[in-house]
Design an enzyme around this catalytic site. Structure first.
Site, PDB file in Angstrom:
ATOM      1  N   GLU A 153       4.914 -51.264  16.266  1.00  0.00           N
ATOM      2  CA  GLU A 153       5.773 -52.263  16.374  1.00  0.00           C
ATOM      3  C   GLU A 153       7.068 -51.621  17.512  1.00  0.00           C
ATOM      4  OE1 GLU A 153       5.201 -55.007  12.331  1.00  0.00           O
ATOM      5  OE2 GLU A 153       7.032 -53.631  12.473  1.00  0.00           O
TER       6      GLU A 153
ATOM      7  N   CYS B 283      15.334 -54.994  16.873  1.00  0.00           N
ATOM      8  CA  CYS B 283      14.134 -55.007  17.908  1.00  0.00           C
ATOM      9  C   CYS B 283      14.053 -56.673  18.274  1.00  0.00           C
ATOM     10  CB  CYS B 283      12.821 -54.694  16.912  1.00  0.00           C
ATOM     11  SG  CYS B 283      12.683 -55.611  15.444  1.00  0.00           S
TER      12      CYS B 283
HETATM   13  P1  NAD Z   1      11.976 -43.759  18.560  1.00  0.00           P
HETATM   14  O1  NAD Z   1      10.847 -44.470  19.311  1.00  0.00           O
HETATM   15  O2  NAD Z   1      13.097 -43.099  19.099  1.00  0.00           O
HETATM   16  O3  NAD Z   1      11.797 -43.266  17.219  1.00  0.00           O
HETATM   17  C1  NAD Z   1      10.834 -43.702  16.244  1.00  0.00           C
HETATM   18  C2  NAD Z   1      10.202 -42.822  15.282  1.00  0.00           C
HETATM   19  O4  NAD Z   1       9.237 -41.749  16.037  1.00  0.00           O
HETATM   20  C3  NAD Z   1      11.354 -41.731  14.581  1.00  0.00           C
HETATM   21  O5  NAD Z   1      10.825 -41.554  13.390  1.00  0.00           O
HETATM   22  C4  NAD Z   1      11.217 -40.489  15.446  1.00  0.00           C
HETATM   23  O6  NAD Z   1      11.557 -39.424  14.934  1.00  0.00           O
HETATM   24  C5  NAD Z   1       9.603 -40.490  15.889  1.00  0.00           C
HETATM   25  N1  NAD Z   1       9.350 -39.814  17.180  1.00  0.00           N
HETATM   26  C6  NAD Z   1       9.858 -39.510  18.210  1.00  0.00           C
HETATM   27  N2  NAD Z   1       9.177 -39.180  19.284  1.00  0.00           N
HETATM   28  C7  NAD Z   1       7.898 -38.787  18.591  1.00  0.00           C
HETATM   29  C8  NAD Z   1       6.653 -38.331  18.855  1.00  0.00           C
HETATM   30  N3  NAD Z   1       6.600 -37.711  20.312  1.00  0.00           N
HETATM   31  N4  NAD Z   1       5.643 -38.481  18.173  1.00  0.00           N
HETATM   32  C9  NAD Z   1       5.721 -38.874  16.895  1.00  0.00           C
HETATM   33  N5  NAD Z   1       6.696 -39.573  16.513  1.00  0.00           N
HETATM   34  C10 NAD Z   1       8.046 -39.397  17.338  1.00  0.00           C
HETATM   35  O7  NAD Z   1      12.727 -45.119  18.190  1.00  0.00           O
HETATM   36  P2  NAD Z   1      14.116 -45.507  17.479  1.00  0.00           P
HETATM   37  O8  NAD Z   1      15.288 -45.238  18.308  1.00  0.00           O
HETATM   38  O9  NAD Z   1      14.106 -44.926  15.838  1.00  0.00           O
HETATM   39  O10 NAD Z   1      14.017 -47.030  17.209  1.00  0.00           O
HETATM   40  C11 NAD Z   1      14.469 -47.760  18.216  1.00  0.00           C
HETATM   41  C12 NAD Z   1      13.293 -48.537  18.706  1.00  0.00           C
HETATM   42  O11 NAD Z   1      12.379 -49.242  17.935  1.00  0.00           O
HETATM   43  C13 NAD Z   1      13.704 -49.585  19.694  1.00  0.00           C
HETATM   44  O12 NAD Z   1      12.827 -49.628  20.965  1.00  0.00           O
HETATM   45  C14 NAD Z   1      13.324 -50.887  18.896  1.00  0.00           C
HETATM   46  O13 NAD Z   1      13.145 -52.039  19.559  1.00  0.00           O
HETATM   47  C15 NAD Z   1      12.156 -50.583  18.201  1.00  0.00           C
HETATM   48  N6  NAD Z   1      11.924 -51.411  17.034  1.00  0.00           N
HETATM   49  C16 NAD Z   1      10.886 -52.044  16.899  1.00  0.00           C
HETATM   50  C17 NAD Z   1      10.734 -52.744  15.653  1.00  0.00           C
HETATM   51  C18 NAD Z   1       9.603 -53.918  15.839  1.00  0.00           C
HETATM   52  O14 NAD Z   1       9.405 -54.627  14.612  1.00  0.00           O
HETATM   53  N7  NAD Z   1       8.989 -54.268  16.763  1.00  0.00           N
HETATM   54  C19 NAD Z   1      11.521 -52.612  14.507  1.00  0.00           C
HETATM   55  C20 NAD Z   1      12.296 -51.653  14.569  1.00  0.00           C
HETATM   56  C21 NAD Z   1      12.879 -51.224  15.850  1.00  0.00           C
END
Ligand code: NAD
Length: 455
Positions: free
Chosen positions: A227, A261
């Site tokens: 997502e 999101c």
């Molecule tokens: P992010 O991608 O920075 O982090 C998400 C998660 O991934 C965190 O727990 C982080 O620690 C982990 N992570 C980071 N690098 C990683 C790696 N290399 N390997 C494994 N895990 C890793 O996102 P964020 O800042 O937490 O959230 C914002 C983003 O999420 C925005 O792009 C938003 O649109 C999206 N989002 C989407 C939905 C949806 O339902 N489509 C819902 C909420 C947020």
């Protein structure tokens, strides 16, 4: 140790011990053991525990909202909104779980009987985002647990205290130990988690991280779901009720500082109503205050992540360098904390990052369009496909347009809305797979096909 920072004043709230390779491995082994017993626990018993979890959550709403506000900067009224909506979401799963995973006899004749049964995946990794930690987390861990899985939940490093609070709620609800374990840390810790032989990976976060997660699990035949981000467009027709469309889309752009999101990230307004729409849209700012997220009056708190300020500044500068016009905002507020002024840009076009890259902040580009055809072309001109919406009087005209948009969710005269009855699913760089609805329950089980020859 992981520093937990308050984005409103940049002070360290506390430090939390991070997981490392050996603690994650231990949690995984324990989860595996616990899951083998949990899958044999009756569904009604599992449902009782989730009901208890929901009750505990409601009783602690205020405390939980404060924790979320402290570590993410989400205004307290909006943290409470998220928590108050949780029981209805959990009830959806409780009300629909039995039917969604019920065994079925699908064929029978004198010689053969054919049935489908459903079994849990096993131990799943749930790597999650900070923006709606209860919503996006529970869309995964509630149906995952109800269907007999164990969950290794990695909250975002920006919502760690909330992740730990969720674990305590499960403990209080007497969920058997090790079925829900929190993995504390940043991205590197997420990578360590992905090295374990989990049976499924459910990721919520940005497209950029999603691709890294996909690479980490490539070659493994496990269920993966993504997502991801969006660049969600809305088109306002020439016959729209301007007052309500402007108020509704304003909220869709700026609620939670645009850090949803499905926040509206692009607005296309029919040229016939453009000036009037803009005037009403700009009026919406007058009673929305920016400031202390703990004040009930605050609508705009700080951004959660400092790094996002640079993304927003870059998008503003790029747009201004290409002749966009700034109607308000455009820069970081000088006070302490990650505050960014709510921003409106006009005279924008698709050569600008503001109309193409995810902003995830309190910023909008508003573009004038001449026709439905032009609006459709622009709305589809994106790498993302999470939600799209239109505002107007004519439902047939709306449906024709919405059918031609390549996004997982479409809205007519509403926006920024998630329903547990409908699948939440992105297309293109917005992701793969669904949470919510019966589809978002069935995603946590694997079917078994039975061929029974009758003697
Ligand atoms: P992010 O991608 O920075 O982090 C998400 C998660 O991934 C965190 O727990 C982080 O620690 C982990 N992570 C980071 N690098 C990683 C790696 N290399 N390997 C494994 N895990 C890793 O996102 P964020 O800042 O937490 O959230 C914002 C983003 O999420 C925005 O792009 C938003 O649109 C999206 N989002 C989407 C939905 C949806 O339902 N489509 C819902 C909420 C947020």
């Amino acid at each position: 140790m992981l520093d937990i920072i308050n984005p409103a004043n940049e002070e360290i709230i506390t430090q939390v011990e991070q997981d490392d390779t050996s603690s994650i491995k231990e949690k995984f082994e324990n989860a595996k053991q616990a899951q083998s017993e949990w899958e044999n626990v009756s569904l009604s018993k599992r449902m009782d525990i989730i009901r208890e979890f929901s009750k505990n959550l409601q009783e602690q709403n205020d405390n939980l909202a404060e924790t979320m506000t402290r570590e993410t900067g989400k205004p307290i009224s909006q943290s409470k909104n998220e928590l108050q909506a949780m029981p209805a979401r959990i009830n959806f799963f409780l009300d629909n779980i039995e039917h969604a995973i019920e065994s079925e006899k699908v064929y029978s004749d004198s010689k053969i009987e054919e049935c489908i049964t459903y079994e849990p995946l096993g131990v799943i990794a749930n790597i999650s985002a900070w923006n709606y930690p209860y919503f996006v987390g529970s869309n995964v861990f509630i149906p995952a647990l109800l269907t007999g899985n164990a969950v290794l939940y990695k909250p975002s490093e920006y919502s760690t205290l909330t992740g730990l609070a969720i674990a305590r709620l499960f403990e209080k609800a007497a969920l058997p130990q090790n079925l829900f374990s929190v993995i504390v840390g940043r991205g590197e810790t997420g990578q360590l988690l992905l090295q374990l032989p989990v049976n499924g990976v459910f990721f919520t976060g940005s497209y950029a991280t999603g691709t890294k997660v996909a690479q980490a699990v490539s070659g493994r035949m496990i269920k993966t779901q993504f997502e991801l981000g969006g660049k969600d467009p809305v088109y306002v027709f020439d016959d729209a009720d301007i007052e309500s469309a402007a108020a509704s889309t304003w909220e869709g752009v700026y609620y939670h500082n645009g850090q949803s999101c499905c926040a509206i990230e692009r607005l296309y307004i029919h040229e016939k109503i453009y000036d009037h729409f803009l005037e009403v849209f700009m009026q919406q700012f007058h009673d929305k205050s920016i400031g202390d997220p703990f004040s009930e009056k605050t609508f705009f708190g700080p951004l959660t992540r400092k790094a996002q300020i640079e993304v927003l500044e870059k998008q503003v500068n790029d747009a201004l360098g290409k002749n966009a016009q700034l109607l308000r905002g455009g820069k970081r507020l000088s006070s302490k904390g990650y505050y960014f002024e709510p921003t409106v840009l006009i005279n924008v076009n698709h050569s600008m990052e503001i109309m193409r890259e995810e902003s995830f902040g309190p910023i909008i580009g508003i573009q004038k369009v001449k026709s439905d055809e032009e609006a459709i072309t622009l709305m589809n001109d994106t790498e993302y496909g999470l939600t799209s919406g239109v505002y107007g009087k004519d439902r047939k005209r709306a449906e024709k347009i919405l059918l031609s948009l390549n996004s997982g969710t479409v809205y007519f005269n509403c926006c920024d809305r998630v329903s547990p009855y409908l699948p939440w699913t992105g297309r293109k760089n917005s992701g793969m797979g669904s949470t919510l609805s019966h589809i978002g329950i069935q995603t946590f089980v694997q079917p078994k096909a039975w061929h029974i020859r009758k003697s």
